[in-house]
Design a protein around this motif. Structure first.
Motif, PDB file in Angstrom:
ATOM      1  N   LEU A  81       0.816  -1.205   0.000  1.00  0.00           N
ATOM      2  CA  LEU A  81       0.000   0.000   0.000  1.00  0.00           C
ATOM      3  C   LEU A  81       0.856   1.264   0.000  1.00  0.00           C
ATOM      4  CD1 LEU A  81      -2.801  -1.297   2.320  1.00  0.00           C
ATOM      5  CD2 LEU A  81      -3.161  -0.345   0.032  1.00  0.00           C
ATOM      6  N   GLU A  82       2.064   1.196   0.531  1.00  0.00           N
ATOM      7  CA  GLU A  82       2.955   2.359   0.477  1.00  0.00           C
ATOM      8  C   GLU A  82       3.241   2.737  -0.970  1.00  0.00           C
ATOM      9  OE1 GLU A  82       4.978   5.559   1.860  1.00  0.00           O
ATOM     10  OE2 GLU A  82       3.747   4.170   3.034  1.00  0.00           O
ATOM     11  N   THR A  83       3.444   1.738  -1.809  1.00  0.00           N
ATOM     12  CA  THR A  83       3.652   1.991  -3.239  1.00  0.00           C
ATOM     13  C   THR A  83       2.408   2.629  -3.854  1.00  0.00           C
ATOM     14  OG1 THR A  83       5.172   0.133  -3.417  1.00  0.00           O
ATOM     15  CG2 THR A  83       4.173   0.901  -5.465  1.00  0.00           C
ATOM     16  N   TYR A  84       1.246   2.123  -3.494  1.00  0.00           N
ATOM     17  CA  TYR A  84      -0.002   2.655  -4.029  1.00  0.00           C
ATOM     18  C   TYR A  84      -0.216   4.108  -3.585  1.00  0.00           C
ATOM     19  CZ  TYR A  84      -1.156  -2.270  -4.979  1.00  0.00           C
ATOM     20  OH  TYR A  84      -1.152  -3.561  -5.412  1.00  0.00           O
ATOM     21  N   ILE A  85       0.140   4.399  -2.337  1.00  0.00           N
ATOM     22  CA  ILE A  85       0.021   5.763  -1.825  1.00  0.00           C
ATOM     23  C   ILE A  85       0.913   6.700  -2.634  1.00  0.00           C
ATOM     24  CG2 ILE A  85       0.570   7.258   0.144  1.00  0.00           C
ATOM     25  CD1 ILE A  85      -0.233   4.786   1.931  1.00  0.00           C
ATOM     26  N   GLN A  86       2.147   6.283  -2.842  1.00  0.00           N
ATOM     27  CA  GLN A  86       3.080   7.113  -3.612  1.00  0.00           C
ATOM     28  C   GLN A  86       2.594   7.318  -5.042  1.00  0.00           C
ATOM     29  OE1 GLN A  86       6.949   5.308  -3.138  1.00  0.00           O
ATOM     30  NE2 GLN A  86       6.918   5.606  -0.921  1.00  0.00           N
ATOM     31  N   ASP A  87       2.065   6.265  -5.651  1.00  0.00           N
ATOM     32  CA  ASP A  87       1.522   6.386  -7.011  1.00  0.00           C
ATOM     33  C   ASP A  87       0.372   7.394  -7.049  1.00  0.00           C
ATOM     34  OD1 ASP A  87       3.321   4.477  -7.902  1.00  0.00           O
ATOM     35  OD2 ASP A  87       1.829   2.857  -8.008  1.00  0.00           O
ATOM     36  N   ALA A  88      -0.526   7.293  -6.083  1.00  0.00           N
ATOM     37  CA  ALA A  88      -1.675   8.199  -6.040  1.00  0.00           C
ATOM     38  C   ALA A  88      -1.220   9.636  -5.799  1.00  0.00           C
ATOM     39  CB  ALA A  88      -2.655   7.756  -4.956  1.00  0.00           C
ATOM     40  N   GLU A  89      -0.222   9.805  -4.916  1.00  0.00           N
ATOM     41  CA  GLU A  89       0.283  11.157  -4.650  1.00  0.00           C
ATOM     42  C   GLU A  89       0.924  11.755  -5.905  1.00  0.00           C
ATOM     43  OE1 GLU A  89       2.775  10.468  -1.249  1.00  0.00           O
ATOM     44  OE2 GLU A  89       1.143  10.943   0.151  1.00  0.00           O
ATOM     45  N   ARG A  90       1.689  10.944  -6.645  1.00  0.00           N
ATOM     46  CA  ARG A  90       2.296  11.439  -7.891  1.00  0.00           C
ATOM     47  C   ARG A  90       1.228  11.869  -8.892  1.00  0.00           C
ATOM     48  NH1 ARG A  90       6.205   7.637  -6.826  1.00  0.00           N
ATOM     49  NH2 ARG A  90       5.138   5.979  -7.955  1.00  0.00           N
ATOM     50  N   ALA A  91       0.112  11.158  -8.883  1.00  0.00           N
ATOM     51  CA  ALA A  91      -1.000  11.482  -9.790  1.00  0.00           C
ATOM     52  C   ALA A  91      -1.909  12.572  -9.217  1.00  0.00           C
ATOM     53  CB  ALA A  91      -1.823  10.221 -10.072  1.00  0.00           C
ATOM     54  N   LYS A  92      -1.546  13.062  -8.017  1.00  0.00           N
ATOM     55  CA  LYS A  92      -2.351  14.089  -7.332  1.00  0.00           C
ATOM     56  C   LYS A  92      -3.787  13.623  -7.084  1.00  0.00           C
ATOM     57  CE  LYS A  92       0.476  17.923  -9.047  1.00  0.00           C
ATOM     58  NZ  LYS A  92       1.606  17.500  -8.309  1.00  0.00           N
ATOM     59  N   ASP A  93      -3.924  12.332  -6.814  1.00  0.00           N
ATOM     60  CA  ASP A  93      -5.233  11.737  -6.520  1.00  0.00           C
ATOM     61  C   ASP A  93      -5.343  11.552  -5.003  1.00  0.00           C
ATOM     62  OD1 ASP A  93      -7.531  10.215  -6.250  1.00  0.00           O
ATOM     63  OD2 ASP A  93      -7.039   8.854  -7.903  1.00  0.00           O
ATOM     64  N   THR A  94      -5.738  12.626  -4.337  1.00  0.00           N
ATOM     65  CA  THR A  94      -5.785  12.588  -2.876  1.00  0.00           C
ATOM     66  C   THR A  94      -6.845  11.624  -2.346  1.00  0.00           C
ATOM     67  OG1 THR A  94      -7.244  14.526  -2.851  1.00  0.00           O
ATOM     68  CG2 THR A  94      -4.878  14.923  -2.590  1.00  0.00           C
ATOM     69  N   GLU A  95      -7.908  11.449  -3.095  1.00  0.00           N
ATOM     70  CA  GLU A  95      -8.971  10.535  -2.659  1.00  0.00           C
ATOM     71  C   GLU A  95      -8.445   9.097  -2.580  1.00  0.00           C
ATOM     72  OE1 GLU A  95     -13.671  10.222  -3.554  1.00  0.00           O
ATOM     73  OE2 GLU A  95     -12.369  10.165  -5.318  1.00  0.00           O
ATOM     74  N   ALA A  96      -7.740   8.671  -3.622  1.00  0.00           N
ATOM     75  CA  ALA A  96      -7.170   7.317  -3.617  1.00  0.00           C
ATOM     76  C   ALA A  96      -6.071   7.212  -2.574  1.00  0.00           C
ATOM     77  CB  ALA A  96      -6.636   6.952  -5.000  1.00  0.00           C
ATOM     78  N   ALA A  97      -5.231   8.225  -2.459  1.00  0.00           N
ATOM     79  CA  ALA A  97      -4.146   8.199  -1.471  1.00  0.00           C
ATOM     80  C   ALA A  97      -4.717   8.063  -0.059  1.00  0.00           C
ATOM     81  CB  ALA A  97      -3.283   9.453  -1.588  1.00  0.00           C
ATOM     82  N   ASP A  98      -5.786   8.794   0.247  1.00  0.00           N
ATOM     83  CA  ASP A  98      -6.420   8.695   1.567  1.00  0.00           C
ATOM     84  C   ASP A  98      -6.977   7.301   1.812  1.00  0.00           C
ATOM     85  OD1 ASP A  98      -5.784  11.321   2.106  1.00  0.00           O
ATOM     86  OD2 ASP A  98      -7.807  12.101   1.680  1.00  0.00           O
TER      87      ASP A  98
END
Length: 78
Positions: free
Chosen positions: A34-51
């Motif tokens: 999930l850390e990888t997924y969080i970083q991917d979402a943050e790079r895409a500026k997708d705060t909803e997915a990152a949260d």
């Protein structure tokens, strides 16, 4: 797995203990993934997915801690 799984006869580890070990390992692996997924979402500026991934990661960490506590108690004879 089938219903005729080893109950410790072959492995030397009873299913109930093995299951706890597996559960803790799965929770920790999930937290790492999930850390990888969080970083991917943050790079895409997708705060909803990152949260969402952060919440899931926190749940995985909590599950690992609960599993470790139970396993520790059982291995210490408690």
């Amino acid at each position: 797995m089938t219903s005729s799984t080893d109950t410790g006869r072959v492995t030397g580890t009873q299913d109930k203990d093995y299951n706890l070990i597996w559960y803790v390992e799965a929770c920790l692996n999930n937290a790492l993934r999930l850390e990888t997924y969080i970083q991917d979402a943050e790079r895409a500026k997708d705060t909803e997915a990152a949260d969402l991934f952060r919440k899931a990661q926190a749940d995985s960490r909590k599950g690992a801690e609960l599993g470790k506590e139970l396993l520790r108690a059982r291995l210490n004879g408690g």
